[in-house]
Motif scaffolding. Structure first.
Motif, PDB file in Angstrom:
ATOM      1  N   VAL A 584     -48.067 -83.985  55.036  1.00 30.15           N
ATOM      2  CA  VAL A 584     -46.881 -84.846  54.903  1.00 30.15           C
ATOM      3  C   VAL A 584     -45.941 -84.716  56.099  1.00 30.15           C
ATOM      4  O   VAL A 584     -44.931 -85.407  56.168  1.00 30.15           O
ATOM      5  CB  VAL A 584     -46.086 -84.539  53.610  1.00 30.15           C
ATOM      6  CG1 VAL A 584     -46.868 -84.911  52.379  1.00 30.15           C
ATOM      7  CG2 VAL A 584     -45.642 -83.083  53.563  1.00 30.15           C
ATOM      8  N   TYR A 585     -46.287 -83.811  57.031  1.00 29.64           N
ATOM      9  CA  TYR A 585     -45.417 -83.630  58.183  1.00 29.64           C
ATOM     10  C   TYR A 585     -45.894 -84.375  59.419  1.00 29.64           C
ATOM     11  O   TYR A 585     -45.358 -84.209  60.503  1.00 29.64           O
ATOM     12  CB  TYR A 585     -45.234 -82.139  58.499  1.00 29.64           C
ATOM     13  CG  TYR A 585     -44.550 -81.403  57.361  1.00 29.64           C
ATOM     14  CD1 TYR A 585     -43.431 -81.939  56.730  1.00 29.64           C
ATOM     15  CD2 TYR A 585     -45.024 -80.181  56.915  1.00 29.64           C
ATOM     16  CE1 TYR A 585     -42.805 -81.289  55.681  1.00 29.64           C
ATOM     17  CE2 TYR A 585     -44.402 -79.512  55.862  1.00 29.64           C
ATOM     18  CZ  TYR A 585     -43.299 -80.075  55.250  1.00 29.64           C
ATOM     19  OH  TYR A 585     -42.676 -79.432  54.213  1.00 29.64           O
ATOM     20  N   THR A 586     -46.938 -85.194  59.229  1.00 29.39           N
ATOM     21  CA  THR A 586     -47.363 -85.982  60.385  1.00 29.39           C
ATOM     22  C   THR A 586     -47.486 -87.451  59.981  1.00 29.39           C
ATOM     23  O   THR A 586     -47.905 -87.764  58.859  1.00 29.39           O
ATOM     24  CB  THR A 586     -48.683 -85.460  61.004  1.00 29.39           C
ATOM     25  OG1 THR A 586     -49.250 -86.483  61.818  1.00 29.39           O
ATOM     26  CG2 THR A 586     -49.701 -85.086  59.964  1.00 29.39           C
ATOM     27  N   THR A 587     -47.075 -88.313  60.845  1.00 28.29           N
ATOM     28  CA  THR A 587     -47.043 -89.732  60.503  1.00 28.29           C
ATOM     29  C   THR A 587     -48.380 -90.422  60.771  1.00 28.29           C
ATOM     30  O   THR A 587     -48.581 -91.552  60.351  1.00 28.29           O
ATOM     31  CB  THR A 587     -45.912 -90.459  61.270  1.00 28.29           C
ATOM     32  OG1 THR A 587     -45.923 -89.992  62.605  1.00 28.29           O
ATOM     33  CG2 THR A 587     -44.559 -90.196  60.646  1.00 28.29           C
ATOM     34  N   THR A 588     -49.280 -89.726  61.477  1.00 33.47           N
ATOM     35  CA  THR A 588     -50.626 -90.299  61.634  1.00 33.47           C
ATOM     36  C   THR A 588     -51.469 -89.714  60.506  1.00 33.47           C
ATOM     37  O   THR A 588     -51.998 -88.603  60.617  1.00 33.47           O
ATOM     38  CB  THR A 588     -51.243 -89.933  62.999  1.00 33.47           C
ATOM     39  OG1 THR A 588     -50.978 -88.548  63.221  1.00 33.47           O
ATOM     40  CG2 THR A 588     -50.667 -90.782  64.110  1.00 33.47           C
ATOM     41  N   ALA A 589     -51.551 -90.483  59.424  1.00 33.21           N
ATOM     42  CA  ALA A 589     -52.096 -89.933  58.183  1.00 33.21           C
ATOM     43  C   ALA A 589     -53.579 -89.604  58.261  1.00 33.21           C
ATOM     44  O   ALA A 589     -54.371 -90.354  58.827  1.00 33.21           O
ATOM     45  CB  ALA A 589     -51.853 -90.918  57.057  1.00 33.21           C
ATOM     46  N   SER A 590     -53.920 -88.467  57.658  1.00 27.65           N
ATOM     47  CA  SER A 590     -55.320 -88.143  57.436  1.00 27.65           C
ATOM     48  C   SER A 590     -55.503 -88.257  55.929  1.00 27.65           C
ATOM     49  O   SER A 590     -54.876 -87.517  55.159  1.00 27.65           O
ATOM     50  CB  SER A 590     -55.585 -86.724  57.932  1.00 27.65           C
ATOM     51  OG  SER A 590     -56.775 -86.251  57.382  1.00 27.65           O
ATOM     52  N   HIS A 591     -56.320 -89.225  55.484  1.00 24.79           N
ATOM     53  CA  HIS A 591     -56.430 -89.519  54.054  1.00 24.79           C
ATOM     54  C   HIS A 591     -57.483 -88.654  53.370  1.00 24.79           C
ATOM     55  O   HIS A 591     -58.491 -88.304  53.974  1.00 24.79           O
ATOM     56  CB  HIS A 591     -56.754 -91.005  53.863  1.00 24.79           C
ATOM     57  CG  HIS A 591     -55.647 -91.895  54.314  1.00 24.79           C
ATOM     58  ND1 HIS A 591     -55.716 -92.667  55.454  1.00 24.79           N
ATOM     59  CD2 HIS A 591     -54.417 -92.106  53.789  1.00 24.79           C
ATOM     60  CE1 HIS A 591     -54.583 -93.331  55.609  1.00 24.79           C
ATOM     61  NE2 HIS A 591     -53.776 -93.006  54.611  1.00 24.79           N
ATOM     62  N   ASP A 592     -57.247 -88.355  52.109  1.00 24.57           N
ATOM     63  CA  ASP A 592     -58.199 -87.501  51.380  1.00 24.57           C
ATOM     64  C   ASP A 592     -59.236 -88.299  50.587  1.00 24.57           C
ATOM     65  O   ASP A 592     -60.048 -87.731  49.872  1.00 24.57           O
ATOM     66  CB  ASP A 592     -57.460 -86.512  50.464  1.00 24.57           C
ATOM     67  CG  ASP A 592     -56.790 -87.190  49.268  1.00 24.57           C
ATOM     68  OD1 ASP A 592     -56.952 -88.415  49.086  1.00 24.57           O
ATOM     69  OD2 ASP A 592     -56.107 -86.497  48.499  1.00 24.57           O
TER      70      ASP A 592
END
Ligand code: DMJ
Length: 640
Positions: A584-592
């Motif tokens: 949640v601390y990065t805006t380039t999301a890594s999705h689960d």
């Protein structure tokens, strides 16, 4: 001493000193031999206990440990009647103990035939999207339930649950004056946006994962997992009531049809008792109470019966895992020393009381009252309830206390049991307020920056960490504020607001919150470990916004809810549904790659309610189970 012809053969000199009689041994030798043999048998049997539970031999020899539940003390007349907040994808390693149970109380035989009425078919065909259609469809659903009542009235079995009588117990119409439509156009627009999110999540589930438990939105397929013992369609069951209250009637009708035709309860896998209860039992109960459709009632009663063997332990405290086919139950392998988990066996009360209501069979209430009595009676360190308890001895297994994972919904169900009993369940009330006092005295902390939070307690030592799951407590303390002692009511409401504020503070910078945040090492509501930074579409923070909005009408709660909507859209919405994110601390999301079913049942429902008028599922009539499935308050006085 020789007997029979033994001496003869001995004399024949087969072996010196060995009689040829019988086994060919002397009495003293026979005795030693028997002693050796019985020792061997005892050893072999004992060794069974050390084998892994999966070994077939062990199941065969040790499966029949039916022990009637211990009745612990006697409850007051008021005795009428929560989770594993652990990672949802937790494996199911088997525990140390098992018990195959068969309930001794005979249950009424239940029809397994799906009820497909002509009216229901018409309703499916007629389902409309807009509110105009919605009122038509909903009134049809109502007339189905009225017809069910006529049968009730003329039926021979006077114990049969009457849907019409139940409806008379409600103080207000469940869906409000105008389905909770807010008069303010901006709020209504926000509400419509949440409805669109639900439709998007649902449509993609339907397209790519229909009948599976969850949607994997990146790979566009379904996920079954191992939490529900082979039961399928968790997202369907979890969505029924959300679709219904949002007026997504085509979608609701598809869901209902699936329950009628495809929900197969005859599965034979190992399920989490807790998860099946909060999602399937809770979801079906709500769907029944909202719509009066008999199919939901018959399914939930059939399922409820399958859960009963889990209670066949020496104390009546159920084990965490149950095989829905055989009734064999197990403790989680990861739970210390074969223990049961507070938030699991403590999160059955609301649903089980309703199972008794609908079935007119007191056994469900008896099972959960037995848990209640044991917990009431047992000694509590500093008044706190540790997370692990032995279902065999009824003693705490270790002193870890948490309002987050492993403990949380137990506390929630105490206050909600009191509210759901029309405020007659005095024991639940007493237990809740004394637990809250102990929590305040031992766990509630103020950070250097002035944030109020709930720490965890490990045998007297505080761990200054708060889980996302613990953020439900803002709402819980809020709804309980009014029934506290008069001099503490305002204090409870303030505490609820402070906790909700802290949880909102943890929602940064993506405006979504981490799985756990800390208040040590200079941090303030911040996840310090990489492994705590994920967000899996959980509802707890939004849940507290919803309750705090209803209780205070402070506009900030709606603003905070809207922030969450925008963040979900920005970081979690992908082409084919919604997905959790890893950081949640990065805006380039890594999705689960997982659209959790509780996103549909809780997160989106609480958001929708937040932007609706208070008369949609009014709190005077409904309590939400821990999966956000609304259950009606039981008003015995009005029923009679
Ligand atoms: C839900 O299944 C329920 O809210 C449960 O009580 C806790 N965890 C999830 C959502 O986070």
């Amino acid at each position: 001493v020789e007997s029979g012809g033994g001496g003869e053969r001995s004399r024949e000199g087969i072996l010196p000193g060995v009689s040829a009689s019988g086994m060919g041994l002397r009495l003293s030798q026979k005795f030693v031999f028997l002693l050796f043999l019985s020792g061997l048998v005892t050893l072999c049997f004992g060794a069974l206990f050390f084998l892994p539970d999966s070994v077939r031999l062990k199941r065969i020899f040790l499966s029949k440990t039916e022990t009637p539940p211990v009745t612990v003390g006697s409850g007051s007349e008021n005795d009428a009647r929560e989770h594993l907040k652990r990672p949802k994808d937790q494996e199911h390693p088997r525990g140390m103990t098992s018990a195959k149970g068969e309930t001794s109380t005979k249950l009424k035989s239940l029809s397994r035939k799906p009820v497909v009425s002509r009216e229901a078919t018409e309703e499916r065909l007629a389902g409309g999207k807009a509110l105009e259609d919605l009122s038509l469809s909903r009134s049809r659903a109502e007339s189905v339930s009225e017809r069910a009542t006529v049968v009730d009235h003329h039926g021979a079995d006077t114990d049969t649950f009457s849907y019409a009588k139940f409806k008379r117990c409600l103080l207000k119409p469940p869906l409000g004056r105008d389905y909770g439509k807010p008069s303010d156009p901006n709020t209504n627009e926000r509400r419509e946006k949440v409805k669109e999110m639900m439709k998007f999540a649902w449509d993609n589930y339907k397209l790519y994962a229909w009948g599976k438990n969850e949607l994997r939105p990146l790979t566009r397929n379904g996920h079954l997992g191992n939490m529900f013992g082979g039961l399928k369609g968790a997202s369907i069951i979890d969505s029924l009531d959300t679709l219904y209250i949002m007026g997504l009637m085509d979608e609701y009708n598809d869901a209902k049809e699936w329950v009628q035709t495809s929900l197969d309860l005859n599965s034979n896998g190992e399920a989490s008792l807790f998860e099946v209860n909060i999602r399937y039992v809770g979801g079906l109960l709500s769907a029944y109470y909202l719509t009066g459709e008999e199919v939901f009632k018959s399914k939930v009663l059939e399922l409820g019966e399958k859960l009963l063997p889990a209670f066949n332990t020496p104390t009546g405290i159920p084990r965490g895992v149950i095989n829905l086919g055989s009734g064999t139950s197990w403790s989680w392998g990861w739970a210390s020393a074969g223990s049961s988990i507070l938030a699991e066996f403590g999160t059955l009360h609301l649903e089980f009381v309703h199972l008794s209501e609908l079935s007119a069979n007191p056994i469900y209430t008896e099972k959960v009252m037995n848990i209640r009595k044991l917990l009431n009676k047992i000694e509590k360190p500093h008044g706190l309830y540790p997370n692990f308890l032995s279902p065999v001895s009824g003693n705490w297994v270790q002193h870890h206390v948490s309002i987050g994972g492993l403990g949380d919904s137990f506390y929630e169900y105490l206050i909600k049991s009191f509210l759901m009993s029309d405020k007659t369940d005095g024991d639940a009330k007493k237990m809740y307020y004394s637990a809250l006092e102990a929590i305040e005295a031992n766990l509630v902390q103020k950070s250097p920056g002035g944030l109020t939070y709930m720490a965890e307690w490990r045998g007297g030592i505080l761990d200054h960490k708060m889980g996302h799951l613990a953020c439900f407590s803002g709402g819980m303390i809020g709804i309980g504020a009014d029934d506290g002692v008069p001099e503490k009511r305002q204090h409870y409401l303030d505490l609820a607001a402070e906790i909700t504020h802290t949880c909102h503070e943890s929602y940064t910078p993506t405006k979504l919150g981490p799985e756990a945040f800390r208040f040590d090492g200079g941090g303030e509501a911040t996840a310090t470990r990489l492994s705590d930074r994920y967000y899996i579409l959980r509802p707890e923070v939004i849940e507290s916004y919803m309750y705090m909005w209803r209780l205070t009408h402070d506009p900030k709660y709606r603003e905070w809810g809207w922030e969450a909507v925008e963040a979900l859209e920005q970081h979690c919405r992908v082409e084919a549904g919604f997905s959790g994110i890893r950081d949640v601390y990065t805006t380039t999301a890594s999705h689960d790659n997982m659209q959790q079913s509780f996103f549909l049942s809780e997160t989106l429902k609480y958001l929708y309610l937040l932007f609706s008028d208070d008369d949609l599922l009014p709190l005077e009539d409904w309590v939400f189970n821990t999966e956000a499935h609304p259950l009606p308050i039981i008003r015995k006085k009005r029923i009679r």
